[in-house]
Enzyme design. Structure first.
Site, PDB file in Angstrom:
ATOM      1  N   ASN A   9       0.829  -1.131  -0.027  1.00 19.37           N
ATOM      2  CA  ASN A   9      -0.030   0.029  -0.028  1.00 19.37           C
ATOM      3  C   ASN A   9       0.924   1.031  -0.050  1.00 19.37           C
ATOM      4  O   ASN A   9       1.486   1.586   0.955  1.00 19.37           O
ATOM      5  CB  ASN A   9      -0.982  -0.031   1.093  1.00 19.37           C
ATOM      6  CG  ASN A   9      -1.826   1.253   1.325  1.00 19.37           C
ATOM      7  OD1 ASN A   9      -1.331   2.314   1.028  1.00 19.37           O
ATOM      8  ND2 ASN A   9      -3.103   1.121   1.849  1.00 19.37           N
ATOM      9  N   GLU A  36      -3.861   1.657  -2.953  1.00 18.31           N
ATOM     10  CA  GLU A  36      -4.235   3.283  -2.746  1.00 18.31           C
ATOM     11  C   GLU A  36      -2.901   4.012  -3.488  1.00 18.31           C
ATOM     12  O   GLU A  36      -2.462   4.922  -2.938  1.00 18.31           O
ATOM     13  CB  GLU A  36      -3.735   3.456  -0.999  1.00 18.31           C
ATOM     14  CG  GLU A  36      -4.532   4.555  -0.594  1.00 18.31           C
ATOM     15  CD  GLU A  36      -4.673   4.688   1.003  1.00 18.31           C
ATOM     16  OE1 GLU A  36      -5.042   5.784   1.399  1.00 18.31           O
ATOM     17  OE2 GLU A  36      -3.969   3.917   1.601  1.00 18.31           O
ATOM     18  N   TYR A 107      -7.746  -3.871  -2.527  1.00 20.20           N
ATOM     19  CA  TYR A 107      -7.567  -2.817  -1.452  1.00 20.20           C
ATOM     20  C   TYR A 107      -8.898  -2.700  -0.850  1.00 20.20           C
ATOM     21  O   TYR A 107      -9.978  -2.210  -1.115  1.00 20.20           O
ATOM     22  CB  TYR A 107      -7.315  -1.340  -1.916  1.00 20.20           C
ATOM     23  CG  TYR A 107      -7.139  -0.479  -1.074  1.00 20.20           C
ATOM     24  CD1 TYR A 107      -6.744  -0.614   0.325  1.00 20.20           C
ATOM     25  CD2 TYR A 107      -7.879   0.679  -1.212  1.00 20.20           C
ATOM     26  CE1 TYR A 107      -6.653   0.359   1.019  1.00 20.20           C
ATOM     27  CE2 TYR A 107      -7.725   2.006  -0.581  1.00 20.20           C
ATOM     28  CZ  TYR A 107      -7.182   1.901   0.804  1.00 20.20           C
ATOM     29  OH  TYR A 107      -7.291   2.775   1.616  1.00 20.20           O
ATOM     30  N   ASP A 150      -3.710  -4.974   0.562  1.00 15.97           N
ATOM     31  CA  ASP A 150      -4.213  -4.451   1.778  1.00 15.97           C
ATOM     32  C   ASP A 150      -5.518  -4.694   2.102  1.00 15.97           C
ATOM     33  O   ASP A 150      -6.505  -4.178   1.504  1.00 15.97           O
ATOM     34  CB  ASP A 150      -3.991  -2.948   1.756  1.00 15.97           C
ATOM     35  CG  ASP A 150      -4.303  -2.255   3.100  1.00 15.97           C
ATOM     36  OD1 ASP A 150      -4.646  -2.942   4.095  1.00 15.97           O
ATOM     37  OD2 ASP A 150      -4.436  -1.013   3.154  1.00 15.97           O
ATOM     38  N   ASN A 152      -6.837  -4.782   5.075  1.00 21.31           N
ATOM     39  CA  ASN A 152      -7.228  -4.215   6.276  1.00 21.31           C
ATOM     40  C   ASN A 152      -7.784  -4.755   7.471  1.00 21.31           C
ATOM     41  O   ASN A 152      -8.576  -4.192   8.325  1.00 21.31           O
ATOM     42  CB  ASN A 152      -8.338  -2.837   5.778  1.00 21.31           C
ATOM     43  CG  ASN A 152      -7.585  -1.778   5.338  1.00 21.31           C
ATOM     44  OD1 ASN A 152      -6.745  -1.151   6.337  1.00 21.31           O
ATOM     45  ND2 ASN A 152      -8.035  -1.022   4.370  1.00 21.31           N
ATOM     46  N   ASP A 252       2.779   4.510   5.181  1.00 19.14           N
ATOM     47  CA  ASP A 252       2.772   3.727   6.584  1.00 19.14           C
ATOM     48  C   ASP A 252       2.468   2.294   6.625  1.00 19.14           C
ATOM     49  O   ASP A 252       2.467   1.539   7.452  1.00 19.14           O
ATOM     50  CB  ASP A 252       1.522   4.480   7.430  1.00 19.14           C
ATOM     51  CG  ASP A 252       0.059   4.367   6.560  1.00 19.14           C
ATOM     52  OD1 ASP A 252       0.152   3.899   5.545  1.00 19.14           O
ATOM     53  OD2 ASP A 252      -1.032   4.572   7.078  1.00 19.14           O
ATOM     54  N   HIS A 253       2.454   1.638   5.495  1.00 23.27           N
ATOM     55  CA  HIS A 253       2.705   0.159   5.201  1.00 23.27           C
ATOM     56  C   HIS A 253       4.042  -0.391   4.810  1.00 23.27           C
ATOM     57  O   HIS A 253       4.630   0.687   3.948  1.00 23.27           O
ATOM     58  CB  HIS A 253       1.667  -0.207   4.262  1.00 23.27           C
ATOM     59  CG  HIS A 253       0.355  -0.111   4.340  1.00 23.27           C
ATOM     60  ND1 HIS A 253      -0.628  -1.064   4.686  1.00 23.27           N
ATOM     61  CD2 HIS A 253      -0.599   1.140   4.751  1.00 23.27           C
ATOM     62  CE1 HIS A 253      -1.768  -0.739   5.024  1.00 23.27           C
ATOM     63  NE2 HIS A 253      -1.736   0.603   4.951  1.00 23.27           N
TER      64      HIS A 253
END
Length: 262
Positions: A9, A36, A107, A150, A152, A252-253
């Site tokens: 991501n 993303e 995603y 991702d 999540n 942040d991934h």
């Protein structure tokens, strides 16, 4: 022939073009799946990626939101996309490699902050998205396929820094974990990362809110590589490139890798 696949991501492919190029140059995966991307397809900065040997792309994009892309050294055949839960979002793409392997890049919606579909529409959308994934895989029963992205959700207790403290936090709630498990079971998917690394804490995401994310290490494993049972045994050498979370202006991934002897 073995090939290495990575999923990441990127949180804006245009903003982090240099980081994607760094990963491609230093790690040289055969296939890189991005989520993303936050870019229309025609605005994805492919020139530098092509110079690094990644001349093939299958992607779906939106301006400023969502977006998925598969970059490859070898030719890809676009197999289309599915609009799960009817959200109108660019959250899924499928492509076939020359060796006949299908790659699904997902995603999954993050789900907002409140784990209650009555109080939070986004959480309901996330559960609906997973339910439609489950039903699709149950009817399709894919073979010779890899699912990445991702998703999540951090499903296992050791996929989060504190199982007890995150039980009511979106991404680790029991209802989400159950929904992801049902989706995995419906397709017969094997979690390749945990097949290779069965024990211990394992994270792929650390919040921007932590000043020193590395020292605090309050991570979650939100990014996944799955494979169908017919090729799961060919998967090996799974790893998470934690160092990428510390690169300049990072996502942040962190990228997740696996190699398949196919």
């Amino acid at each position: 022939m073995p090939f290495t696949l990575a999923t990441w991501n990127i949180n804006s492919v245009r903003l982090r073009e240099a980081l994607v190029a760094k990963l491609l140059a230093e790690e040289t995966p055969d296939v890189l799946c991005l989520q993303e991307c936050k870019s229309p397809v025609d605005k994805i900065p492919m020139e530098q990626f092509r110079e690094l040997g990644y001349g093939h792309i299958v992607a779906r994009g939106q301006k400023g939101y969502n977006g998925v892309a598969i970059l490859s050294k070898q030719p890809l055949r676009d197999l289309g996309d599915k609009d799960f839960a009817g959200l109108g979002h660019a959250r899924h793409i499928a492509a076939e490699l020359e060796n006949g392997v299908t790659i699904h890049n997902f995603y999954v919606p993050a789900g907002g902050d409140v784990p209650d579909r009555e109080k939070n529409e986004k959480f309901g959308q996330k559960l609906d998205y997973l339910a439609e994934m489950r039903d699709w895989f149950a009817s399709e029963r894919p073979g010779k396929a890899i699912l990445v992205g991702d998703l999540n959700i951090a499903p296992r207790e050791d996929d989060v820094w504190s199982h007890k403290q995150l039980l009511k936090v979106v991404s680790h709630t029991p209802v989400e974990v159950e929904a992801l498990g049902a989706t995995q079971e419906a397709g017969g998917w094997v979690d390749i990362t945990r097949k290779d690394i069965p024990e211990g804490q394992l994270y792929s995401w650390w919040s921007y809110r932590a000043r020193d994310w590395d020292a605090a290490d309050k991570g979650r494993r939100l990014d996944h590589i799955w494979a169908t049972p017919d090729i799961a045994g060919a998967g090996h050498d799974s790893r998470i490139l934690r160092a990428a979370r510390g690169w300049e202006k990072p996502s942040d991934h962190a990228p997740v890798f696996a190699t398949f002897d196919l």
